[in-house]
Design an enzyme around this catalytic site. Structure first.
Site, PDB file in Angstrom:
ATOM      1  CD  GLU A   1      -9.337   8.539 -43.515  1.00 40.42           C
ATOM      2  OE1 GLU A   1      -8.558   8.955 -44.405  1.00 40.42           O
ATOM      3  OE2 GLU A   1      -9.156   7.486 -42.901  1.00 40.42           O
TER       4      GLU A   1
ATOM      5  CB  ALA B   1     -11.188  -2.334 -50.928  1.00 43.12           C
TER       6      ALA B   1
ATOM      7  CG  ASP C   1      -5.589   8.128 -51.296  1.00 33.32           C
ATOM      8  OD1 ASP C   1      -5.613   8.286 -50.066  1.00 33.32           O
ATOM      9  OD2 ASP C   1      -6.610   8.143 -52.013  1.00 33.32           O
TER      10      ASP C   1
HETATM   11  C1  GLA Z   1      -9.777   9.283 -50.229  1.00 33.59           C
HETATM   12  C2  GLA Z   1      -9.079  10.379 -51.019  1.00 33.59           C
HETATM   13  C3  GLA Z   1      -8.006  11.091 -50.175  1.00 33.59           C
HETATM   14  C4  GLA Z   1      -8.569  11.534 -48.833  1.00 33.59           C
HETATM   15  C5  GLA Z   1      -9.353  10.385 -48.166  1.00 33.59           C
HETATM   16  C6  GLA Z   1     -10.061  10.834 -46.921  1.00 33.59           C
HETATM   17  O1  GLA Z   1      -8.888   8.255 -49.937  1.00 33.59           O
HETATM   18  O2  GLA Z   1      -8.465   9.835 -52.161  1.00 33.59           O
HETATM   19  O3  GLA Z   1      -7.484  12.186 -50.898  1.00 33.59           O
HETATM   20  O4  GLA Z   1      -9.340  12.685 -48.947  1.00 33.59           O
HETATM   21  O5  GLA Z   1     -10.314   9.827 -49.041  1.00 33.59           O
HETATM   22  O6  GLA Z   1      -9.146  11.146 -45.926  1.00 33.59           O
END
Ligand code: GLA
Length: 356
Positions: free
Chosen positions: A19, A111, A167
């Site tokens: 993360e 979410a 994502d």
């Molecule tokens: C969100 C962002 C991603 C990433 C995560 C943390 O989901 O969209 O790009 O940075 O937070 O890992």
């Protein structure tokens, strides 16, 4: 002739581990989930007053938008995504046609399951396919990584969230029964089999919703950039633990999280390959602790949700996504029951066109 049509589905994602590493050229291990966003598009008849306009209907919100294909003006909320994708696709040279879009989905915004990326990717696939059908002579191939980068530009420049590529890549490359080891310094993606047997991964909603454009997300990204500047490196991937230890607070803790989280991803990949799910549980716990103490993206409701999973006997639990709200993830061994309200989640198929 009936108008050209297209339909595309893009899933949300759960990040098993890794993360706040994506925009630091680090490592992550996400997988696509079954829930996502569907976009169906129908070309407007050429020469009609709608021939150079997009009309969009967000079914779940019962909201509409209408804007010109050429240079759509910015707008807030979900409209920023539709307008941004159209503008970026045009800029990248994809043929586009006036269309009616219908957007529907099962992912609640905020979410932590990447409803934004799912919306961007489904819009992208649907509009590229529609343009290719309507203008076959101008159609061009769209690489999945290229589309992920295009979607991220929309998120950064149109929506105002300085998010990375996690994502979008997870949504575009997801596959059943595997997590994706993504190296953000090379954009190399390697599926790693996620064999759970009778173990279960579950999501529990903290009930709190976040908006990355206005949460502490952009601030965290800026802190990492500041740490890089002080260390004289292009990204935290190049930083050594010794150099990071000399940084002023809170930059030391932010960068420490990133370095150690990359290492946890390496260990998680090794544990999955060895079939050691208990080790995955320990890594999830360590990741959560670092996200709370070092990266400071947890909240009281996220803590309460993680605590509920642990009290129920989870082998590991942590917040997922950017933090500041959303779902938490728990890993349960066979015969240990997840708490009420938790729902099982499995790696599913990545974004694709739907049969009409
Ligand atoms: C969100 C962002 C991603 C990433 C995560 C943390 O989901 O969209 O790009 O940075 O937070 O890992």
């Amino acid at each position: 002739m009936p108008p050209e049509r297209s339909c595309a589905f893009a899933p949300g994602r759960v990040n098993l581990i890794g993360e706040h590493t994506d925009y630091n050229q680090g490592l992550a291990l996400p997988f696509a989930i079954a829930e996502g966003v569907t976009v169906c598009a129908e070309a407007s008849p050429p020469g009609s007053p709608d021939g150079d306009r997009v009309r969009a209907f967000a079914r779940d919100l019962h909201e509409r938008d209408e804007f010109p294909l050429a240079e759509p003006p910015p707008a807030p909320g979900w409209r920023a995504f539709a307008r941004g994708i159209v503008a970026e696709l045009a800029q990248a040279g994809f043929p586009l046609v006036g269309a009616r879009l219908e957007i529907s989905g099962e992912l609640p915004p905020g979410a932590g399951l990447s409803s934004s990326a799912a919306l961007e990717v489904a819009l992208c696939l649907g509009l590229v396919e529609l343009g290719a059908r309507a203008c076959p002579d101008r159609a061009r191939l769209a690489g999945r990584t290229e589309l992920a980068e295009l979607c991220a530009r929309v998120e950064n420049d149109w929506v105002g969230a300085q998010t990375g590529l996690l994502d979008q890549l997870a949504s575009l490359y997801g596959e059943p029964d595997a997590a994706l080891r993504i190296d953000f310094s090379t954009l190399q993606i390697d599926p790693v089999p996620l064999r759970l047997g009778a173990w279960r991964l579950v999501l529990l909603d903290s009930g709190e919703r976040h908006v990355h454009a206005s949460s502490g997300y952009n601030e965290r990204r800026a802190e990492c950039a500041q740490a890089c500047e002080l260390l004289g490196v292009q990204s935290l991937r190049e930083a050594s633990a010794e150099a990071v230890a000399q940084l002023p607070e809170p930059l030391r803790r932010r960068a420490t999280h990133v370095l150690e989280e990359n290492q946890r991803v390496r260990e998680a990949v090794a544990a999955l390959r060895a079939g050691d799910l208990r080790a995955i549980g320990r890594l999830l716990n360590a990741s959560h602790e670092s996200l709370r103490e070092n990266y400071e993206v947890s909240t009281p409701s996220l803590e309460a949700a993680v605590e509920r999973l642990r009290l129920a006997g989870a082998a590991g639990a942590r917040l997922v996504g950017g933090g500041f709200g959303g779902n938490v993830l728990g890993l349960f061994e066979p015969n240990v029951r997840a708490p009420a309200g938790a729902r099982e989640v499995r790696p599913g198929v990545g974004a694709h066109l739907l049969e009409l």
